[in-house]
Scaffold this motif. Structure first.
Motif, PDB file in Angstrom:
ATOM      1  N   LEU A   1       0.835  -1.204   0.000  1.00 18.49           N
ATOM      2  CA  LEU A   1       0.000   0.000   0.000  1.00 18.49           C
ATOM      3  C   LEU A   1       0.870   1.255   0.000  1.00 18.49           C
ATOM      4  O   LEU A   1       0.624   2.190  -0.776  1.00 18.49           O
ATOM      5  N   VAL A   2       1.878   1.282   0.838  1.00 24.26           N
ATOM      6  CA  VAL A   2       2.780   2.440   0.895  1.00 24.26           C
ATOM      7  C   VAL A   2       3.537   2.600  -0.421  1.00 24.26           C
ATOM      8  O   VAL A   2       3.665   3.712  -0.951  1.00 24.26           O
ATOM      9  N   GLY A   3       4.026   1.487  -0.959  1.00 19.10           N
ATOM     10  CA  GLY A   3       4.775   1.563  -2.212  1.00 19.10           C
ATOM     11  C   GLY A   3       3.928   2.059  -3.365  1.00 19.10           C
ATOM     12  O   GLY A   3       4.350   2.907  -4.164  1.00 19.10           O
ATOM     13  N   THR A   4       2.696   1.547  -3.483  1.00 19.61           N
ATOM     14  CA  THR A   4       1.813   1.973  -4.561  1.00 19.61           C
ATOM     15  C   THR A   4       1.418   3.440  -4.399  1.00 19.61           C
ATOM     16  O   THR A   4       1.289   4.172  -5.384  1.00 19.61           O
ATOM     17  N   THR A   5       1.254   3.872  -3.161  1.00 18.22           N
ATOM     18  CA  THR A   5       0.940   5.283  -2.907  1.00 18.22           C
ATOM     19  C   THR A   5       2.087   6.179  -3.361  1.00 18.22           C
ATOM     20  O   THR A   5       1.867   7.234  -3.982  1.00 18.22           O
ATOM     21  N   ALA A   6       3.307   5.771  -3.056  1.00 17.92           N
ATOM     22  CA  ALA A   6       4.476   6.565  -3.453  1.00 17.92           C
ATOM     23  C   ALA A   6       4.593   6.664  -4.970  1.00 17.92           C
ATOM     24  O   ALA A   6       4.846   7.749  -5.521  1.00 17.92           O
ATOM     25  N   VAL A   7       4.389   5.544  -5.657  1.00 13.34           N
ATOM     26  CA  VAL A   7       4.458   5.547  -7.119  1.00 13.34           C
ATOM     27  C   VAL A   7       3.367   6.445  -7.699  1.00 13.34           C
ATOM     28  O   VAL A   7       3.605   7.216  -8.656  1.00 13.34           O
ATOM     29  N   THR A   8       2.174   6.392  -7.136  1.00 12.03           N
ATOM     30  CA  THR A   8       1.077   7.237  -7.619  1.00 12.03           C
ATOM     31  C   THR A   8       1.383   8.711  -7.391  1.00 12.03           C
ATOM     32  O   THR A   8       1.091   9.561  -8.251  1.00 12.03           O
ATOM     33  N   ALA A   9       1.970   9.034  -6.245  1.00 11.66           N
ATOM     34  CA  ALA A   9       2.335  10.430  -5.967  1.00 11.66           C
ATOM     35  C   ALA A   9       3.333  10.946  -6.999  1.00 11.66           C
ATOM     36  O   ALA A   9       3.219  12.086  -7.490  1.00 11.66           O
ATOM     37  N   ILE A  10       4.315  10.121  -7.339  1.00 13.75           N
ATOM     38  CA  ILE A  10       5.296  10.522  -8.351  1.00 13.75           C
ATOM     39  C   ILE A  10       4.616  10.710  -9.703  1.00 13.75           C
ATOM     40  O   ILE A  10       4.888  11.677 -10.432  1.00 13.75           O
ATOM     41  N   ALA A  11       3.707   9.794 -10.040  1.00 13.30           N
ATOM     42  CA  ALA A  11       2.991   9.898 -11.311  1.00 13.30           C
ATOM     43  C   ALA A  11       2.162  11.177 -11.373  1.00 13.30           C
ATOM     44  O   ALA A  11       2.052  11.820 -12.432  1.00 13.30           O
ATOM     45  N   VAL A  12       1.580  11.568 -10.262  1.00 16.78           N
ATOM     46  CA  VAL A  12       0.796  12.814 -10.207  1.00 16.78           C
ATOM     47  C   VAL A  12       1.686  14.021 -10.503  1.00 16.78           C
ATOM     48  O   VAL A  12       1.310  14.914 -11.275  1.00 16.78           O
ATOM     49  N   LEU A  13       2.857  14.060  -9.904  1.00 16.77           N
ATOM     50  CA  LEU A  13       3.777  15.179 -10.122  1.00 16.77           C
ATOM     51  C   LEU A  13       4.254  15.227 -11.573  1.00 16.77           C
ATOM     52  O   LEU A  13       4.322  16.303 -12.185  1.00 16.77           O
ATOM     53  N   VAL A  14       4.578  14.067 -12.116  1.00 13.35           N
ATOM     54  CA  VAL A  14       5.040  14.021 -13.509  1.00 13.35           C
ATOM     55  C   VAL A  14       3.912  14.423 -14.454  1.00 13.35           C
ATOM     56  O   VAL A  14       4.134  15.159 -15.427  1.00 13.35           O
ATOM     57  N   TRP A  15       2.705  13.962 -14.185  1.00 18.56           N
ATOM     58  CA  TRP A  15       1.547  14.271 -15.026  1.00 18.56           C
ATOM     59  C   TRP A  15       1.330  15.778 -15.143  1.00 18.56           C
ATOM     60  O   TRP A  15       0.978  16.294 -16.198  1.00 18.56           O
ATOM     61  N   ARG A  16       1.574  16.493 -14.060  1.00 19.17           N
ATOM     62  CA  ARG A  16       1.295  17.930 -14.039  1.00 19.17           C
ATOM     63  C   ARG A  16       2.389  18.752 -14.710  1.00 19.17           C
ATOM     64  O   ARG A  16       2.189  19.949 -15.006  1.00 19.17           O
ATOM     65  N   LEU A  17       3.537  18.162 -15.012  1.00 16.71           N
ATOM     66  CA  LEU A  17       4.634  18.910 -15.630  1.00 16.71           C
ATOM     67  C   LEU A  17       4.219  19.547 -16.955  1.00 16.71           C
ATOM     68  O   LEU A  17       4.674  20.642 -17.297  1.00 16.71           O
ATOM     69  N   LYS A  18       3.337  18.877 -17.689  1.00 16.11           N
ATOM     70  CA  LYS A  18       2.941  19.381 -19.000  1.00 16.11           C
ATOM     71  C   LYS A  18       2.146  20.681 -18.906  1.00 16.11           C
ATOM     72  O   LYS A  18       2.008  21.405 -19.898  1.00 16.11           O
ATOM     73  N   GLY A  19       1.626  21.001 -17.731  1.00 15.39           N
ATOM     74  CA  GLY A  19       0.829  22.210 -17.562  1.00 15.39           C
ATOM     75  C   GLY A  19       1.640  23.459 -17.308  1.00 15.39           C
ATOM     76  O   GLY A  19       1.074  24.553 -17.237  1.00 15.39           O
ATOM     77  N   GLY A  20       2.951  23.331 -17.146  1.00 20.65           N
ATOM     78  CA  GLY A  20       3.795  24.496 -16.904  1.00 20.65           C
ATOM     79  C   GLY A  20       3.757  24.961 -15.455  1.00 20.65           C
ATOM     80  O   GLY A  20       3.167  24.316 -14.583  1.00 20.65           O
TER      81      GLY A  20
END
Length: 316
Positions: free
Chosen positions: A131-150
């Motif tokens: 659960l902790v590992g999947t949460t961490a990966v999702t958090a990273i994915a959220v940050l990367v996803w938002r990079l395209k918005g500037g």
């Protein structure tokens, strides 16, 4: 899983008929609340009528229906409960996304939805580490996803997304940790639900019948210390009975569990109230007739879930 009203003071969550899922607070709410309050009337010991602020028969019926759905997903195949919490992630995320969007924040819906569902399965089949590992990966994915918005709005958008991640799928994941216990997981989850419901019921009726002293008038004007006392008594009794009868544990563990849940459930109600006030919404949606949105009903359960898991893990 749900009751007429969450928490210790009989909060008014009566939904308005509005086109948007997240219902904005407006000047007409007071009149609508008054009309809704006439549907079901209780009386205080002195004979004074008490307005409950909702259609209680409808609220109880919809709550029982959802409770039956949960019960029959737990027995006899507990793995089915991952489907219930996964659906809760998606429905709750939709409500939260609408509320944040109304404030101009862009939530990373795709990685949150995918990661949130994956977190439920990870918690059930892999335990707390997964659960902790999947949460961490999702958090990273959220940050990367938002990079395209500037750069514009980056902090606000990612803060909203990470809040949803921690508040909804992660806390729901602790429910999966309860049911995944190898010896008595189903009983632990039922204990969690029953004790939390007892907090809601005890606090609701003690609050509307005896409530005099405000607990947090700035955050939730209807919360009272008398209602909190009802929550404590209801939780302690339910906790002792559940631990002794279902978990084969000592009564005092149930009392400790009940006290912890009463506090957690009340804090959960206050957090949800402050969250909605900040976003300017009355109800998060209209998912459950007589209750409002799903997030309006999960407030105390979300905070109580990890508390129950911690107490039972340490003391049983």
């Amino acid at each position: 899983m749900t009751t007429p009203s969450s928490g210790s003071g009989g909060d008014d969550h009566s939904p308005e008929h509005r086109p948007d899922d997240a219902q904005q607070v407006g000047p007409g709410d007071a009149g609508a609340d008054k009309a809704a309050g006439q549907r079901f009337v209780l009386h205080k010991p002195g004979g004074e009528p008490v307005k409950t602020g909702r259609n209680l028969p409808l609220a109880i019926a919809s709550g029982c229906l959802l409770g039956a759905l949960v019960f029959f997903s737990i027995f006899p195949l507990p793995a089915l409960f991952t489907l219930i919490t996964s659906a809760g992630v998606l429905i709750g995320m939709r409500e939260l996304n609408r509320a944040f969007a109304a404030k101009g924040m862009d939530v990373a819906v795709v990685p949150l939805a995918a990661g949130g569902v994956a977190m439920q399965a990870a918690a059930y089949f892999g335990g707390a580490d997964w659960l902790v590992g999947t949460t961490a990966v999702t958090a990273i994915a959220v940050l990367v996803w938002r990079l395209k918005g500037g750069a514009g709005g980056f902090v606000a958008d990612t803060s909203a997304s990470l809040f949803i991640l921690a508040y909804l799928p992660f806390l729901l994941g602790t429910w999966m940790l309860l049911i995944a216990h190898p010896e008595d997981g189903q009983q632990r989850l039922v204990t969690f639900i029953l004790v939390t419901i007892s907090s809601d019921i005890g606090g609701y009726f003690a609050g509307i019948l005896l409530g005099r002293h405000k607990m947090a008038p700035v955050i939730s004007p209807n919360k009272t210390w008398e209602g909190f006392g009802g929550s404590v008594i209801g939780c302690a009794l339910a906790g002792a009975l559940c631990v002794v009868l279902m978990l084969d544990g000592p009564w005092w563990v149930g009392v400790v569990l009940g006290l912890a849940v009463a506090l957690a459930a009340t804090v959960g109600d206050l957090i949800e109230s402050l969250f909605k006030r900040d976003l300017g919404v009355k109800d998060m949606g209209r998912f459950m007739p007589g209750h409002g949105g799903l997030m309006d009903r999960l407030d105390s359960l979300l905070i109580a879930g990890p508390v129950v898991w911690i107490v039972l893990t340490l003391l049983l």
